[in-house]
Design an enzyme around this catalytic site. Sequence first.
Site, PDB file in Angstrom:
ATOM      1  N   HIS A  59       0.641  -1.295  -0.079  1.00 55.37           N
ATOM      2  CA  HIS A  59      -0.182   0.342  -0.168  1.00 55.37           C
ATOM      3  C   HIS A  59       0.929   1.131   0.168  1.00 55.37           C
ATOM      4  O   HIS A  59       0.736   2.234  -0.870  1.00 55.37           O
ATOM      5  CB  HIS A  59      -0.639  -0.081   1.548  1.00 55.37           C
ATOM      6  CG  HIS A  59      -1.654   1.297   1.892  1.00 55.37           C
ATOM      7  ND1 HIS A  59      -2.693   1.391   1.812  1.00 55.37           N
ATOM      8  CD2 HIS A  59      -1.202   2.255   1.930  1.00 55.37           C
ATOM      9  CE1 HIS A  59      -3.774   1.933   2.018  1.00 55.37           C
ATOM     10  NE2 HIS A  59      -2.352   3.327   2.150  1.00 55.37           N
ATOM     11  N   GLU A  60       1.650   1.327   0.943  1.00 52.91           N
ATOM     12  CA  GLU A  60       2.559   2.345   0.492  1.00 52.91           C
ATOM     13  C   GLU A  60       4.099   2.812  -0.280  1.00 52.91           C
ATOM     14  O   GLU A  60       4.016   3.426  -1.113  1.00 52.91           O
ATOM     15  CB  GLU A  60       3.781   2.402   1.912  1.00 52.91           C
ATOM     16  CG  GLU A  60       2.338   2.283   4.018  1.00 52.91           C
ATOM     17  CD  GLU A  60       2.213   3.423   4.190  1.00 52.91           C
ATOM     18  OE1 GLU A  60       2.237   3.903   3.434  1.00 52.91           O
ATOM     19  OE2 GLU A  60       0.930   3.251   4.532  1.00 52.91           O
ATOM     20  N   HIS A  63       1.784   4.674  -2.920  1.00 60.89           N
ATOM     21  CA  HIS A  63       1.633   6.067  -2.563  1.00 60.89           C
ATOM     22  C   HIS A  63       3.233   6.476  -3.724  1.00 60.89           C
ATOM     23  O   HIS A  63       3.228   7.787  -3.583  1.00 60.89           O
ATOM     24  CB  HIS A  63       1.575   6.432  -1.379  1.00 60.89           C
ATOM     25  CG  HIS A  63       0.407   6.561  -0.398  1.00 60.89           C
ATOM     26  ND1 HIS A  63      -0.733   7.157  -0.945  1.00 60.89           N
ATOM     27  CD2 HIS A  63       0.152   5.830   0.452  1.00 60.89           C
ATOM     28  CE1 HIS A  63      -1.139   6.262  -0.110  1.00 60.89           C
ATOM     29  NE2 HIS A  63      -1.358   5.749   0.914  1.00 60.89           N
ATOM     30  N   ASP A 168      -5.162   9.009   4.504  1.00 59.19           N
ATOM     31  CA  ASP A 168      -5.422   9.259   2.318  1.00 59.19           C
ATOM     32  C   ASP A 168      -6.717   9.366   2.592  1.00 59.19           C
ATOM     33  O   ASP A 168      -6.539  10.783   1.672  1.00 59.19           O
ATOM     34  CB  ASP A 168      -5.404   7.575   2.571  1.00 59.19           C
ATOM     35  CG  ASP A 168      -3.829   6.851   2.472  1.00 59.19           C
ATOM     36  OD1 ASP A 168      -2.988   7.882   2.880  1.00 59.19           O
ATOM     37  OD2 ASP A 168      -4.054   6.167   2.406  1.00 59.19           O
TER      38      ASP A 168
HETATM   39 ZN   LIG Z   1      -2.178   5.341   2.815  1.00 57.63          ZN
END
Ligand SMILES: [Zn+2]
Length: 363
Positions: A59-60, A63, A168
């Site tokens: 997930h990171e 980003h 987020d």
């Molecule tokens: Zn996030």
Amino acid sequence: MKGVLKLGRILGTSIEVHWTFSLLLLWIAYLDFQRGGNLNSTLISIAFVLVLFLCVVLHELGHAQMAKRFKINTKKITLLPIGGVATMEKIPEKPKQELLVAIAGPAVNVVIVLLLSLVVPFRTYFSLDIANLETLLRTSTLEVFLFYLLMANVMLVIFNLIPAFPMDGGRVLRALLSFKMDRVNATSIAAGLGQFLAILFFILGFIFNPFLILIALFIFIGAQSEYQMVKQNALLKGFKAKEAMLTKISLLKPNDTMSEVVKLVLDSTEKDFVVVDNENIVGVVLNKDIIKYSDKPSMTVKDVMQTTFKTVDASEEINKIFGLFGNERNGFFPVLENKKLVGAIDLTNISEFIVFKSKIIQT
Ligand SMILES: [Zn+2]
């Protein structure tokens, strides 16, 4: 961050895990033990948390990869018991970029959910009655493990999209607001809502899950500090180092002794010094080193000075210099104009500059 274990680098980003993460694993093992689990079930629970945190890393990285498209590097991803934190060089200021970077993380979890739904027959699970479903979910098969992982990723998407800035969803909200208003106001609204939701999480945390309390504190403090930062950036926009720097600075020579330096510190308000030899800057002497060696009066400046240091140009924007304070160990920079020393700048004197500027804007 202190107390981290470096796991390695992926796509140019260092992956670190904070020591408190081990407390999470202990806590999970304890919960399993309390539920009457055996070694096998405890190991499965721990494996589950580790795989779930692998999803958090992905997930990171989502980003980070999106940020990279806008030429913003992500130095590290830190895993904490409450989730992951990606440390970017800066936060994208253009609303469209911030929106895309914020969405890229949860989008990775959506992809994981879609992939898992190919192998987990979750429709069959939901068609079972509660009793049968419970029995099934208590079995330790790979399929059930993946079903839990699918559900956890669904939760990650939902939770991350709650508009609690700086999570987020909150960043998505600020980006959307920024299309219509200036960034300071957009941040003020997003941070306000973030803090309101944080208080709600805090209260719910006492009833349901203590992790919510930690997350609430994280959001509350994060919202506050990021709002301050945005406000400060807006305030300092356009101002150059030249306008805030110290111009009356005492210069040291490499052969000056520590006793002379200590006297200088006591006689003036200066804390850090530039060392000059034949008009060349050869180092900086920092206050912490002066304190460290203050009991060695015969030591010379050249023995205690830092020879690796950054200089800033007099025309450099103060906002850019602010970025340096986070990256450099030294918080003190000689200022040059046409390659000549014209002054020095540190956090204290930028802070003073901010105080005066905000006073002028208020009145
Ligand atoms: Zn996030």
